[in-house]
Enzyme design. Structure first.
Site, PDB file in Angstrom:
ATOM      1  N   CYS A 141     -41.120 -18.575  15.575  1.00 14.52           N
ATOM      2  CA  CYS A 141     -42.225 -19.315  16.186  1.00 14.52           C
ATOM      3  C   CYS A 141     -41.786 -20.719  16.631  1.00 14.52           C
ATOM      4  O   CYS A 141     -40.944 -20.865  17.511  1.00 14.52           O
ATOM      5  CB  CYS A 141     -43.408 -19.344  15.221  1.00 14.52           C
ATOM      6  N   HIS A 142     -42.334 -21.771  16.027  1.00 14.13           N
ATOM      7  CA  HIS A 142     -41.990 -23.154  16.377  1.00 14.13           C
ATOM      8  C   HIS A 142     -40.781 -23.689  15.587  1.00 14.13           C
ATOM      9  O   HIS A 142     -40.332 -24.803  15.827  1.00 14.13           O
ATOM     10  CB  HIS A 142     -43.192 -24.074  16.126  1.00 14.13           C
TER      11      HIS A 142
END
Length: 177
Positions: free
Chosen positions: A110-111
């Protein structure tokens, strides 16, 4: 197979996407490894289900006291606030850079690649992430692609919680050798 049976999970104190911590945690446990939660601060970390507070989890060791030599792999869970805070902690960034440089598996979802960007380890690497990071990754010298899971050398990346099964499988495969 790695010498150590321990897998480091590195998070900031809050903003961690719960399933991006708990699902890989369970996958490495089920494969016979020991997950260890590292964080810049002692105490507990706060997970989230998107923007809503979820469970807390006890920190096992502060990252400043951890040694890359003690772990077979590193997992960087996402969530927006978690890697954004982590990339501002010099001990966490140093640990990540040292881990990537060691050649041992590093898995980010994800991030989480924001911390990899800060560690300056993405040059000429092919990876994926949450789509909003693609410009940051390209600016850091990485080749961003929109795929469920990407393995490039010792780096394993995925885009989002929907990719967790493929992410977990790639992680376990990497640590099992």
């Amino acid at each position: 197979m790695a010498d150590s049976k321990k897998i480091a999970f590195l998070t900031a104190g809050e903003g961690i996407e719960r399933v991006e911590l708990t699902e890989p945690w369970k996958a490495v446990q089920d494969a016979g490894f020991e997950p260890v939660l590292l964080s810049p601060e002692s105490g507990e970390v706060q997970t989230f289900d998107h923007l809503d507070k979820s469970t807390t989890q006890k920190v096992d060791e502060q990252v400043k006291d951890a040694s890359v030599d003690d772990f077979a792999a590193l997992v960087l869970p996402g969530g927006v606030a978690n890697p954004d805070a982590l990339r501002t902690d010099k001990d966490a960034v140093f640990f990540v850079k040292t881990f990537v440089d060691s050649g041992k598996p590093v898995a980010a979802i994800c991030h989480a690649p924001w911390t990899l960007i800060e560690a300056d380890v993405l040059r000429d690497k092919r990876l994926t992430s949450w789509p909003s990071l693609q410009t940051d990754i390209r600016n850091a010298g990485g080749d961003w692609v929109d795929e469920q899971v990407v393995v490039d050398g010792n780096l394993i990346t995925s885009r989002k919680p929907d990719d967790l099964q493929a992410f977990d499988e790639a992680l376990v495969k990497a640590v099992e050798g």
